[in-house]
Motif scaffolding. Structure first.
Motif, PDB file in Angstrom:
ATOM      1  N   VAL A  19       0.963  -1.166  -0.046  1.00  0.00           N
ATOM      2  CA  VAL A  19       0.069  -0.153   0.030  1.00  0.00           C
ATOM      3  C   VAL A  19       1.047   1.273   0.017  1.00  0.00           C
ATOM      4  O   VAL A  19       0.805   2.049  -0.882  1.00  0.00           O
ATOM      5  N   ALA A  20       1.944   1.221   0.831  1.00  0.00           N
ATOM      6  CA  ALA A  20       2.802   2.308   0.908  1.00  0.00           C
ATOM      7  C   ALA A  20       3.547   2.630  -0.397  1.00  0.00           C
ATOM      8  O   ALA A  20       3.660   3.843  -0.798  1.00  0.00           O
ATOM      9  N   LYS A  21       3.821   1.581  -1.079  1.00  0.00           N
ATOM     10  CA  LYS A  21       4.562   1.734  -2.501  1.00  0.00           C
ATOM     11  C   LYS A  21       3.584   2.104  -3.574  1.00  0.00           C
ATOM     12  O   LYS A  21       3.865   3.046  -4.182  1.00  0.00           O
TER      13      LYS A  21
ATOM     14  N   ALA B 256      -6.529   6.656   2.319  1.00  0.00           N
ATOM     15  CA  ALA B 256      -7.260   5.907   3.536  1.00  0.00           C
ATOM     16  C   ALA B 256      -6.995   4.388   3.902  1.00  0.00           C
ATOM     17  O   ALA B 256      -7.380   3.966   4.916  1.00  0.00           O
ATOM     18  N   ALA B 257      -6.407   3.785   2.926  1.00  0.00           N
ATOM     19  CA  ALA B 257      -6.058   2.291   3.096  1.00  0.00           C
ATOM     20  C   ALA B 257      -5.306   2.092   4.332  1.00  0.00           C
ATOM     21  O   ALA B 257      -4.278   2.816   4.479  1.00  0.00           O
ATOM     22  N   PRO B 258      -5.816   1.335   5.282  1.00  0.00           N
ATOM     23  CA  PRO B 258      -4.974   1.158   6.323  1.00  0.00           C
ATOM     24  C   PRO B 258      -3.598   0.444   6.067  1.00  0.00           C
ATOM     25  O   PRO B 258      -3.574  -0.234   5.229  1.00  0.00           O
ATOM     26  N   ALA B 259      -2.607   0.721   6.983  1.00  0.00           N
ATOM     27  CA  ALA B 259      -1.147   0.281   6.808  1.00  0.00           C
ATOM     28  C   ALA B 259      -1.225  -0.980   7.632  1.00  0.00           C
ATOM     29  O   ALA B 259      -0.385  -1.810   7.343  1.00  0.00           O
ATOM     30  N   GLU B 260      -2.275  -1.302   8.337  1.00  0.00           N
ATOM     31  CA  GLU B 260      -1.926  -2.511   9.369  1.00  0.00           C
ATOM     32  C   GLU B 260      -3.338  -3.255   8.866  1.00  0.00           C
ATOM     33  O   GLU B 260      -4.395  -2.780   8.511  1.00  0.00           O
TER      34      GLU B 260
END
Length: 182
Positions: free
Chosen positions: A57-59, A83-87
């Motif tokens: 997601v971060a990438k 808004a996608a959660p990192a966890e």
């Protein structure tokens, strides 16, 4: 079963797939050639790997941050990704999937011939699609099919990706047609 009920009953993988599928279908509004950007995120969902999910997601955020696209539609797609959660946590994924559902329906509603209201979107999510045009009704069906498919395991995830690809092509065609006639 209504879309709201499907989201309420979904597990982590189904929620991640549902939100990601909505984002994937709307991605052409931000990055018409960005189809492969979300591939690592899909792979993380397939493995149910929370650590890979956060990294992918971060990438994707970094890759799409450089895309020069303006407008309300592109902004909503950026918000979906942002808004996608990192966890990989069920409640965070549920909130994100529900938000992506509303955003995707609203984005599809922007390209309907008739006006689409927040009330109509809410009714569609609750199971009453009366008054929805073909683009909105198609997006609603895809969202429901994704959640139903993913509940059946890995082969269902493949079906979810196929539905997302199909939905992205439909939306791209509608936007292109509208641009030609404007």
């Amino acid at each position: 079963m209504s879309l709201l009920e499907l989201i309420d009953r979904a597990d982590e993988r189904s929620l991640a797939a549902a939100g990601l599928a909505c984002l994937d279908r709307c991605l052409p509004l931000l990055a018409p050639d960005g189809g492969d950007v979300l591939r690592p995120v899909w792979a993380a969902v397939a493995r149910g790997d929370g650590e890979a999910w956060g990294e992918a997601v971060a990438k994707a955020r970094v890759e799409l941050d450089g895309v020069d696209a303006g407008g309300v539609a592109a902004g909503l797609v950026r918000e979906m990704l942002g808004a996608a959660p990192a966890e990989w946590v069920e409640e965070s994924l549920r909130v994100w999937a529900a938000g992506c559902s509303v955003s995707a329906l609203a984005l599809h509603g922007r390209y309907e011939a008739a006006e689409v209201t927040d009330e109509l979107i809410g009714r569609c999510r609750a199971g009453d699609a009366a008054g929805a045009g073909p683009l909105l009704a198609g997006e609603l069906r895809r969202q429901q099919a994704v959640l139903e498919s993913v509940a059946h395991g890995p082969t269902g995830l493949r079906r979810a990706r196929e539905l997302s690809t199909e939905g992205g092509r439909v939306l791209r065609a509608v936007v292109s047609r509208r641009a030609r006639t404007a």
